[in-house]
Design an enzyme around this catalytic site. Structure first.
Site, PDB file in Angstrom:
ATOM      1  CB  CYS A  50      45.022  37.670  42.330  1.00 13.56           C
ATOM      2  SG  CYS A  50      46.153  36.375  40.956  1.00 13.56           S
ATOM      3  CG  ASP A  82      42.733  36.464  34.303  1.00  7.17           C
ATOM      4  OD1 ASP A  82      41.899  36.934  35.298  1.00  7.17           O
ATOM      5  OD2 ASP A  82      42.067  36.210  33.232  1.00  7.17           O
ATOM      6  CB  CYS A 123      42.287  37.271  40.328  1.00  5.60           C
ATOM      7  SG  CYS A 123      43.537  37.415  38.819  1.00  5.60           S
ATOM      8  CG  ASP A 124      42.973  40.478  35.789  1.00  4.37           C
ATOM      9  OD1 ASP A 124      44.031  40.389  36.647  1.00  4.37           O
ATOM     10  OD2 ASP A 124      43.253  39.501  34.480  1.00  4.37           O
ATOM     11  CE  LYS A 125      39.054  38.155  33.763  1.00  4.29           C
ATOM     12  NZ  LYS A 125      39.978  38.274  33.187  1.00  4.29           N
ATOM     13  CB  CYS A 202      49.598  40.556  37.386  1.00  2.00           C
ATOM     14  SG  CYS A 202      49.184  38.756  37.435  1.00  2.00           S
ATOM     15  CD  GLU A 465      43.061  38.141  29.388  1.00  2.00           C
ATOM     16  OE1 GLU A 465      42.658  38.719  30.662  1.00  2.00           O
ATOM     17  OE2 GLU A 465      43.931  37.061  30.540  1.00  2.00           O
ATOM     18  CB  SER A 491      46.649  38.932  29.586  1.00  2.00           C
ATOM     19  OG  SER A 491      47.643  39.801  30.481  1.00  2.00           O
TER      20      SER A 491
HETATM   21 FE1  FES Z   1      44.920  37.382  39.522  1.00  2.00          FE
HETATM   22 FE2  FES Z   1      46.974  37.934  37.063  1.00  2.00          FE
HETATM   23  S1  FES Z   1      46.425  36.601  37.274  1.00  2.00           S
HETATM   24  S2  FES Z   1      45.973  39.596  38.690  1.00  2.00           S
END
Ligand code: FES
Length: 576
Positions: A50, A82, A123-125, A202, A465, A491
């Site tokens: 990511c 994640d 990535c997400d956070k 993702c 999650e 998630s």
């Molecule tokens: Fe990084 Fe899903 S693990 S965006």
């Protein structure tokens, strides 16, 4: 331009500053001449796909700033994946890292005397964290997204018919289906090799792309910056669209400085409403509730979970993206990206067009030349407002009830419940792992409501999650027959009949702590209620006898220990 008379760097030819600059490889005379010190805040790591392209992008930004006569100074922050933490004992570090990243970026920016800031997310956070230091410091700035993963394809069903739109979700669900004997080893191996040909987050409307959408829709990212692929494949350079975004972002930053437009001029209340409206229309992740509330707080904008609910009630679901739809984020990029969704929403009167953005123009001006979905060459990635994938109010709803006196979130992803409600028997667990074990041994059956408690922001700590659990439910074909309720999170990959963010959480004495195996739980999206089907007297008696369990063993001085002491409930965005 920034006022250099008050800049640390204006005295850089003198004394200790000159010594420090030379030792770090800078020429003091050049530093004095520079017209802006730009913090290139980035969460680089080579640990995962990511954010492993972030270094390349950050270096590109430094060079681009230098070519304009400025100075780009790199500031790092941890990028927690994640995918690497979910389902493990370190899952709590994911949400915790959001605030940690924001703190690192603020610290580096002020300690290096920055005038402006470009944040590279990922990535997400990191996507949530990107907007927080910009809102907090109000330094001139914007966000660049390193990109999402290109989707893959295989030639066997049921995945072949998805064409070139396979994502990590397909692999995870197939993996659970393999355990249940529904997929062969060869098929799983093939999916493992093919779902993600290269780097990137993702690849559909999961949390990273939800947050890149928020950044673009709120006006803090250049148009079409939320959906580009990270690269062409694992061996290639970063994608040309990423390069172009990065270079255009530096130009945009200098324009913002000339105009005197700062993040808090952009991140106003109407812009938050635009961001939530757009993310909701695209089927964004439940995590947006936490992150939007946290970013609004940094921007000094009053915004509540009920404000998000009110928006969701009027916004239809129009983007045909996974997990609720069929396409990957890159497919949206190919038909024009987030601006196509926003154009449809603007034309329907669902967006505020007069808000400022990082282009230096208003949102309506940015969208003036963008086509409506119905006017694009034949496509079914973005549906017209008049013919949505799902009517307003059917994606995520805020519920309350005897099990969630403060609030909780129900995620149905555009689907509706057959009987208008889900009524099932509780199977209670104190961890995701225990629930998965019960699922594997066949103890969870159709009609059950799986309850996972004591995994909230304080209880876990860090509110992990429950993605592996939701994946197991889907992979075993139980997604429509078993509901899941928890004081933890989901998630963006998760879909099914899911209730999360239950507040107050179990560790704070919330009523989820009194649920017993075999109790009847009722989830009703129409009345927006989550209830335990017992009499008020019985509920009161159980609450009176409730003993909250001892908290998990976490060192007081650790990041998790500090988080546990400071964090607010999910109802307020888990802010510190
Ligand atoms: Fe990084 Fe899903 S693990 S965006």
């Amino acid at each position: 331009m920034p006022d250099k008379s008050v800049s640390y760097w204006s005295d850089a030819k003198q004394g200790l500053r000159a010594v420090e600059l030379r030792a770090a490889g800078f020429e003091p005379a050049e530093a004095v001449k520079t017209n802006a010190v730009v913090t290139i805040a980035n969460a680089y790591t080579n640990a995962h796909r990511c954010n492993n392209r972030v270094r390349r992008i950050a270096d590109l930004l430094v060079d681009a700033v230098a070519s304009t006569g400025g100075q780009g100074l790199l500031v790092g922050a941890p990028a927690v994946s994640d995918a690497l933490t979910q389902g493990t004992e370190n899952a709590g570090y994911s949400l915790v890292s959001r605030d940690l990243m924001a703190d690192c970026m603020e610290t580096g920016h002020h300690a290096h005397h920055g005038n402006a800031m470009i944040v590279v997310s990922g990535c997400d956070k990191t996507g949530a964290a990107a907007l927080m230091p910009l809102a907090r410091t109000n330094a001139f700035g914007l966000v660049v997204y390193p990109g999402t993963s290109s989707p893959g394809r295989v030639d066997f069903e049921p995945w072949a018919s998805k064409g070139n739109n396979l994502t990590i979700m397909d692999y995870m669900e197939a993996s659970a289906a393999r355990e249940a004997g529904r997929v062969s080893d060869d098929e799983l191996t093939s999916l493992q090799r093919c779902v993600m040909p290269g780097s990137g987050t993702c690849g559909a409307m999961f949390t990273a792309n939800t947050m890149s959408t928020i950044a673009e829709a709120i006006g803090m990212m250049l148009p079409r910056g939320a959906s580009h692929p990270a690269d062409y494949d694992a061996a290639s350079d970063i994608h040309d669209d990423v390069k172009n975004q990065a270079l255009a972002s530096v130009k945009a930053l200098y324009r913002l400085m000339e105009m005197g437009v700062r993040p808090r001029d952009i991140m106003v209340r109407d812009a938050f409403e635009n961001a939530v409206t757009t993310a909701y229309a695209m089927g964004g992740s439940t995590n947006l509730y936490l992150h939007v509330l946290a970013i609004a707080r940094e921007a000094g904008v009053p915004f509540t979970i009920e404000d998000i609910q009110r928006i969701g009630e009027r916004v239809p679901l129009i983007a045909n993206l996974q997990p609720h739809g069929v396409y990957a984020m890159v497919s949206l990029h190919q038909v024009g990206g987030v601006p196509v969704v926003m154009k449809a929403l603007l034309e329907a009167g669902l967006l505020h067009g007069d808000v400022m953005t990082v282009t230096g123009r208003t949102l309506a001006e940015n969208l003036a030349e963008v086509a409506l979905p119905e006017n694009l060459p034949e496509q079914d990635v973005v549906f017209p407002i008049a013919r949505p994938l799902a009517a307003p109010g059917n994606h995520i709803s805020v519920l309350t009830g005897s099990l969630a006196p403060e609030s909780c979130l129900l995620k149905l992803s555009g689907k509706s419940l057959e009987d208008g409600e889900f009524r099932g028997k509780a199977k209670v667990f104190d961890s995701e792992q225990a629930a998965i074990a019960a699922l594997r041994d066949g103890s969870v059956i159709a009609g059950d409501v799986v309850v996972v408690r004591h995994v909230g922001p304080v209880g876990a700590p860090g509110m992990p999650e429950m993605v592996h659990l939701t994946i197991q439910l889907q992979g075993r074909g139980l997604g429509k027959e078993v509901a899941l309720i928890t004081d933890g999170r989901f998630s963006g990959v998760s879909h099914g009949i899911l209730v999360g963010h239950i507040c107050p959480e179990g560790a704070k004495g919330g009523p989820i702590g009194v649920v017993r195996d075999g109790d009847t739980i009722v989830i009703n999206p129409n009345t927006r209620r989550l209830d335990l089907d017992i009499t008020p007297d019985e509920m009161a008696a159980r609450m009176a006898r409730l003993v909250t369990p001892a908290l998990s063993d976490v060192a007081e001085s650790s990041v998790l220990g500090k988080y546990r002491r400071l964090v607010s409930s999910a109802h307020y965005g888990c802010v510190l």
